[in-house]
Design an enzyme around this catalytic site. Structure first.
Site, PDB file in Angstrom:
ATOM      1  N   GLY A  40      50.970 -48.663  26.492  1.00 43.23           N
ATOM      2  CA  GLY A  40      51.273 -48.595  28.149  1.00 43.23           C
ATOM      3  C   GLY A  40      49.874 -48.017  28.901  1.00 43.23           C
ATOM      4  O   GLY A  40      49.044 -47.982  28.242  1.00 43.23           O
ATOM      5  N   SER A  48      47.725 -44.197  23.359  1.00 42.36           N
ATOM      6  CA  SER A  48      46.835 -45.284  23.435  1.00 42.36           C
ATOM      7  C   SER A  48      47.146 -46.331  24.415  1.00 42.36           C
ATOM      8  O   SER A  48      48.358 -46.418  24.681  1.00 42.36           O
ATOM      9  CB  SER A  48      46.827 -46.021  22.155  1.00 42.36           C
ATOM     10  OG  SER A  48      47.835 -46.531  21.939  1.00 42.36           O
ATOM     11  N   LYS A  49      46.074 -46.937  24.815  1.00 50.01           N
ATOM     12  CA  LYS A  49      46.370 -47.921  25.998  1.00 50.01           C
ATOM     13  C   LYS A  49      47.204 -49.213  25.488  1.00 50.01           C
ATOM     14  O   LYS A  49      47.972 -49.590  26.176  1.00 50.01           O
ATOM     15  CB  LYS A  49      45.005 -48.842  26.127  1.00 50.01           C
ATOM     16  CG  LYS A  49      44.235 -48.369  27.523  1.00 50.01           C
ATOM     17  CD  LYS A  49      43.261 -49.272  27.534  1.00 50.01           C
ATOM     18  CE  LYS A  49      41.677 -48.726  28.274  1.00 50.01           C
ATOM     19  NZ  LYS A  49      40.646 -49.395  27.874  1.00 50.01           N
ATOM     20  N   ARG A  50      47.390 -49.344  24.221  1.00 49.77           N
ATOM     21  CA  ARG A  50      47.904 -50.513  23.779  1.00 49.77           C
ATOM     22  C   ARG A  50      49.644 -50.216  24.072  1.00 49.77           C
ATOM     23  O   ARG A  50      50.277 -51.169  24.041  1.00 49.77           O
ATOM     24  CB  ARG A  50      47.795 -50.592  22.358  1.00 49.77           C
ATOM     25  CG  ARG A  50      46.965 -51.846  21.755  1.00 49.77           C
ATOM     26  CD  ARG A  50      46.376 -51.627  20.422  1.00 49.77           C
ATOM     27  NE  ARG A  50      45.359 -50.684  20.032  1.00 49.77           N
ATOM     28  CZ  ARG A  50      45.745 -49.511  19.243  1.00 49.77           C
ATOM     29  NH1 ARG A  50      46.700 -49.652  18.455  1.00 49.77           N
ATOM     30  NH2 ARG A  50      45.093 -48.569  19.089  1.00 49.77           N
TER      31      ARG A  50
END
Ligand code: GLU
Length: 497
Positions: free
Chosen positions: A265, A261-263
């Protein structure tokens, strides 16, 4: 039969690293089998549509060298064009009539029906199912409406969607190229919406119609689509078409095994491009997320991946997106890349720094000089984005505190003797002889003759030249700076003590 694979991204912003892997495997499988790699844009979800989404995705694919043979592509000026004759556009929003015809066909044959349920009713239904711990899904409320009446209500303008009829008994069984046999109980599968009230098809109808009309032989995509397969296979059956083969790739995971997920990296390919990773490293790294040709060897070029690629070597379990491994690949490629090529690619990163830009802009650095500068750091940095910081001292006179000149086991007094002596010694070396080997030998002999400790000479020499606590060695730097600049910097250091 020509093998035809496709990559079918939705233009929702950027190319995700997972999308790059899907594209890479689809590309490699096509190339390995002398087939065609098709690019189709799936933009029927108008709420998630981003205006330059397609442009961004193509940019990342072209950067990585995954150039489509057919479908949506760039011309030489990066304008979006289309090539191929699948009987229409390769952009789904331009194929509405085709989907409409196919949906009508399903309705006529009794395989699909109009559904007039309001969103509020569907919300209530879902809440009721959740409260009572029942499987959620459409309850078939409109399935039994008389088709003639339904057609009339729809023609009179009543808001509706179209749903496919999923059989309520039996199983759907299919053979995935990676997972082997997969089974689904039909009763658990919804009567999927295939046409939305805005007149656009859903993914499920569009993907089936397009894969058939575009003669796709192998569907390669992420595991998240596996649960949609029974609906798709049912549609193939209703249309009387043979289904392409399918391969569902393992999920990409964060280090803690959660879904990537974006969270945790960056997930956009363009972020890694901006950070200065080499495309060879990214491709090699991405290829190994779920695929392994076997053996110890890890460095593979795109051509070598193509040669070795097959589905037997793709794993079923999630693959961890390990950035340290990406860094390792990048350092390996930095070490082995041809220097002239490296200079061409690194230049834009150096020039992005305004101070370096103006120093180089004055024209005193040709490519061959830049090559010597970059060679100083190619084995010390992980990505190109570290180069400006690491090399700025070459282009711009470094600022540093004079204390830094004193080696930990030395003193100001000793330094006051050493630096002027060193300067005199270096002045005797001719410009023609000014290279790291001769410098090292000359200074080494002098250190011995004078009885200095090595650190008390090399440390201040290095700091005088680089202004840095950590840098390449003093002789390499002196060689790159040249005689005149090196002596100037030592002079400056002397006046700063
Ligand atoms: N448009 C889908 C996506 O962006 C493609 C799914 C498929 O390959 O069938 O993930």
């Amino acid at each position: 039969m020509t093998i035809r694979t496709r990559f079918a991204p939705s233009p929702t912003g950027y190319l995700h690293v997972g999308g790059l892997r899907t594209a890479l495997y689809a590309y490699c499988f096509a190339k390995k089998n002398e087939g065609k790699f098709v690019l189709r844009i799936e933009d029927t979800d108008r709420e998630r549509f981003v205006a330059d989404g397609t442009q961004n995705i193509l940019k990342s694919l072209y950067w990585a060298g995954l150039i489509p043979d057919e479908g949506v592509m760039f011309d030489n000026e990066e304008n979006i064009i289309q090539k191929g004759d699948c009987g229409g556009s390769y952009i789904q929003s331009e194929r509405s009539d085709i989907y409409r015809e196919h949906a009508d066909r399903l309705i006529e044959q009794g395989h699909a029906y109009h559904c007039f349920c309001a969103p509020e009713r569907l919300d209530e239904l879902r809440q009721f199912q959740q409260l009572n711990k029942l499987p959620t899904g459409y309850d078939g409320h409109c399935r039994e409406i008389n088709p003639i009446e339904a057609q009339k209500r729809a023609s009179d303008g009543e808001k509706h969607v179209i749903r496919m009829k999923m059989p309520k008994e039996g199983e759907t069984v299919f053979n995935d190229e990676i997972r082997g046999e997969v089974r689904f109980k039909n009763e658990l599968i919804d009567d999927q919406v295939i046409m939305k009230s805005d007149g656009f098809p859903t993914y499920h109808l569009a993907v089936v119609v397009d894969d058939h009309l575009m003669k796709i032989t192998h569907i390669i995509r992420g595991e998240e689509w596996l649960s949609s397969v029974p609906k798709h296979l049912q549609l193939y059956k209703y249309f009387g078409w043979e289904s392409p083969k399918m391969a569902h790739l393992p999920l990409l995971l964060n280090a803690d095994k959660s879904k990537l997920s974006k969270r945790q990296g960056d997930v956009a390919v363009e972020d890694y491009v901006k950070k200065g990773y080499l495309k060879e490293a990214i491709i090699n790294f991405i290829a190994f997320l779920g695929w392994n040709p076997g053996g110890e060897r890890e460095i593979y070029s795109l051509d070598e991946i193509i040669n070795e690629f097959n589905f037997d070597k793709v794993g079923k379990s999630g693959a961890i997106f390990n950035l340290q491994k990406l860094d390792w690949f990048n350092r390996e490629y930095l070490k082995k890349m041809d220097l002239a090529e490296l200079v061409q690619r690194a230049k834009e990163f150096l020039l992005a720094d305004p101070e370096i830009f103006s120093a180089i802009g004055e024209g005193q650095y040709e490519d061959k000089d830049l090559a010597r500068v970059i060679a100083l750091e190619r084995e010390r940095v992980t990505t190109f984005s570290e180069l400006p910081e690491a090399l700025k001292f070459v282009f711009v006179l470094p600022k540093y505190k004079s204390d830094l000149l004193i080696w930990k086991k030395s003193s100001v007094d000793e330094l006051q003797n050493i630096l002027p002596g060193l300067k005199d010694l270096l002045s005797t070396i001719s410009v023609q002889s000014w290279d790291r080997t001769i410098l090292e030998r000359t200074v080494g002999d002098w250190v011995k003759e004078k009885g200095y400790s090595v650190g008390s000479v090399l440390w201040p020499m290095r700091v005088a030249l680089s202004g840095q606590e950590n840098s390449p060695g003093p002789f390499e730097i002196a060689e790159v700076l040249g005689k005149e600049e090196s002596l100037n910097r030592i002079d400056l250091a002397i006046s700063n003590i």
